[in-house]
Design a protein around this motif. Structure first.
Motif, PDB file in Angstrom:
ATOM      1  N   GLU A  64       0.830  -1.203   0.000  1.00 22.63           N
ATOM      2  CA  GLU A  64       0.000   0.000   0.000  1.00 22.63           C
ATOM      3  C   GLU A  64       0.865   1.254   0.000  1.00 22.63           C
ATOM      4  OE1 GLU A  64      -1.975   0.750   3.935  1.00 22.63           O
ATOM      5  OE2 GLU A  64      -1.122  -1.214   4.402  1.00 22.63           O
ATOM      6  N   PRO A  65       0.336   2.348  -0.496  1.00 23.63           N
ATOM      7  CA  PRO A  65       1.117   3.591  -0.533  1.00 23.63           C
ATOM      8  C   PRO A  65       1.503   4.051   0.869  1.00 23.63           C
ATOM      9  CG  PRO A  65      -0.832   3.748  -1.929  1.00 23.63           C
ATOM     10  CD  PRO A  65      -0.991   2.491  -1.105  1.00 23.63           C
ATOM     11  N   THR A  66       2.683   4.612   0.986  1.00 24.50           N
ATOM     12  CA  THR A  66       3.154   5.171   2.243  1.00 24.50           C
ATOM     13  C   THR A  66       4.193   6.236   1.962  1.00 24.50           C
ATOM     14  OG1 THR A  66       4.393   4.743   4.290  1.00 24.50           O
ATOM     15  CG2 THR A  66       4.773   3.224   2.463  1.00 24.50           C
ATOM     16  N   ALA A  67       4.190   7.276   2.782  1.00 20.93           N
ATOM     17  CA  ALA A  67       5.189   8.338   2.654  1.00 20.93           C
ATOM     18  C   ALA A  67       6.600   7.825   2.913  1.00 20.93           C
ATOM     19  CB  ALA A  67       4.859   9.476   3.619  1.00 20.93           C
ATOM     20  N   LEU A  68       6.726   6.659   3.512  1.00 23.02           N
ATOM     21  CA  LEU A  68       8.046   6.071   3.741  1.00 23.02           C
ATOM     22  C   LEU A  68       8.776   5.807   2.425  1.00 23.02           C
ATOM     23  CD1 LEU A  68       7.080   3.505   6.530  1.00 23.02           C
ATOM     24  CD2 LEU A  68       8.505   5.548   6.842  1.00 23.02           C
TER      25      LEU A  68
END
Length: 346
Positions: free
Chosen positions: A198-202
C-alpha cells in the motif's frame, strides 16, 4: 591498573549496550569518582574476549578520570584497562547480549579474569533499567521494558525470583526495537514503490534520508556495499516523524510496537503474580525514552486495560545508574549513598 591499598572504590559499575558502554567508579558513600565510555558490547559478533576488551576501554577511562585524587599514583593515563589489582571491591556489570544463564557465566568468568573487582555480578542490561527506575527506598519489585536497538523485558521480586525473555530476535519471537523498526520501514517502503504494498510516505522519506531519489537506488546501494547496512538500522526517528505526519503505514508500526511493549510487560507481571498489585513498569531505552506521543499514549491505554494497577515510569537517566545502584545494594550501602549516586546522574 592496580590501586593503592585502601584506595579501591566500592563499586565498578558497567552498563553496556549494542552501541556504547559506560563505566563508573563509585565510592561507598555513593560519590561517582570517575566515568568512562567506549563502544558497543557485541560478544555474539566479536567473541567474548574482544567484547570484554571494549569494556576495558571504558574501565580505563573511569580510572583515568578518577585520577590521583582517588587512587594515588595507580591511575596511569596510558592504561589499557587490564588490572594489576582490583579497582573496586565489587563489579556490577549489566550487559546487552547476555540473555542466557550460560552467557552470564561465560562473561562473568571473563570479567573475573580481568581482576577489576574482588567479586563480580553480571546481569542483562534490562535489570539496570529496572533498578534505576524503582522509587528511592522501594523494595526490588517491578518490571522493566527496554527498547533501544533491540527490545527486552525483565521482572523481579524481592525474594530474587525473576521473569525473563530469551530476547534473541525473531528466533525467540521478538518484534521491535530501533533496528527492527528500521527494517520494517524499509520493507514497507520497498513494497510501496514496486507496487506490491500500500502507498506510504516512507517510500520517499526513506531514500531521501540517504540522499537518494528512490528505494531502488537505496536497495541497490545496500546490495552493492555503497550504503553501509549499519546506516539502514538507524531509521526509527524517521519512522516516528512520518507517523506523526499521519501516514497510516508508519502509524500502524508505532501501534504494533506499543502492543509488543505491553505484551512483554503484562506477561512478566502475570508470571510473577503482580497483575493485581500496584507495581512500577519501567520503560527505557532510546525509543521509549524519546517521548513519542502516539507510542506513549497507546502504551498507557493498553497497559491500563491489561494491568490496571501497574504504574508506568519512563527512565531517562543513564542505565549505568542502575548498575551502580545494584552494586551499592550488594555493598549494603545506606539509602543516602544511593541518593548521592542518583543525584549525580540527575
Amino acid at each position: 591498573m592496580g590501586l593503592s591499598p585502601g584506595r579501591t572504590a566500592a563499586v565498578l559499575a558497567i552498563d553496556a549496550g549494542n552501541s556504547k558502554t559506560d563505566a563508573a567508579l563509585v565510592a561507598a558513600d555513593g560519590t561517582v569518582l570517575g566515568q568512562g565510555r567506549s563502544g558497543g558490547f557485541r560478544p555474539p559478533t566479536t567473541g567474548v574476549a574482544a567484547a570484554v576488551d571494549v569494556l576495558a576501554e571504558a574501565v580505563a577511562g573511569a580510572v583515568r578520570q578518577a585520577g590521583a585524587g582517588a587512587f594515588g599514583d595507580s591511575a596511569d593515563s596510558g592504561d589499557s584497562g587490564d588490572s594489576g589489582g582490583p579497582v573496586a571491591a565489587h563489579v556490577s556489570a549489566c550487559l546487552a547480549n547476555v540473555d542466557l544463564p550460560v552467557e552470564e557465566r561465560t562473561v562473568g568468568a571473563a570479567l573475573e579474569a580481568r581482576g577489576w573487582g574482588r567479586t563480580v555480578a553480571v546481569h542483562n542490561d534490562t535489570f539496570a533499567l529496572l533498578r534505576a527506575g524503582l522509587p528511592p527506598g522501594a523494595e526490588p519489585r517491578g518490571v522493566a521494558v527496554v527498547c533501544g536497538a533491540g527490545i527486552n523485558c525483565a521482572g523481579l521480586l524481592p525474594d530474587g525470583r525473576t521473569h525473563r525473555f530469551l530476547a534473541l530476535g525473531k528466533l525467540s519471537g521478538d518484534w521491535g526495537g530501533g533496528a527492527g523498526l528500521a527494517a520494517e520501514a524499509i520493507w514497507y517502503a520497498a513494497r510501496a514503490e514496486d507496487g506490491r504494498g500500500e502507498p506510504t510516505a516512507l517510500a520517499t522519506a526513506v531514500p531521501e534520508h540517504f540522499g537518494l531519489r528512490t528505494m531502488y537506488e537505496l536497495i541497490e546501494g545496500v546490495h552493492l556495499g555503497r550504503v553501509p547496512v549499519a546506516r539502514t538500522q538507524r531509521l526509527a526517528p524517521l519512522l516516528f516523524a512520518v507517523a506523526a505526519g499521519g501516514d497510516a503505514v508508519a502509524r500502524s508500526l508505532v501501534d504494533r510496537l506499543a502492543d509488543e511493549v505491553v505484551a512483554l510487560a503484562a506477561v512478566a507481571l502475570e508470571r510473577l503474580g503482580l497483575l493485581d498489585e500496584e507495581v512500577p513498569v519501567v520503560l527505557g531505552g532510546s525509543v521509549l525514552a524519546a517521548g513519542h506521543a502516539q507510542l506513549d499514549d497507546r502504551i498507557r491505554m493498553l497497559l491500563t486495560a491489561r494491568a490496571p494497577k501497574a504504574v508506568p515510569r519512563v527512565v531517562t537517566a543513564p542505565p549505568v545508574l542502575g548498575a551502580a545502584l545494584l552494586g551499592l545494594d550488594h555493598a549494603g550501602a545506606p539509602e543516602e549513598a544511593r541518593s548521592r549516586t542518583r543525584q549525580h546522574y540527575g
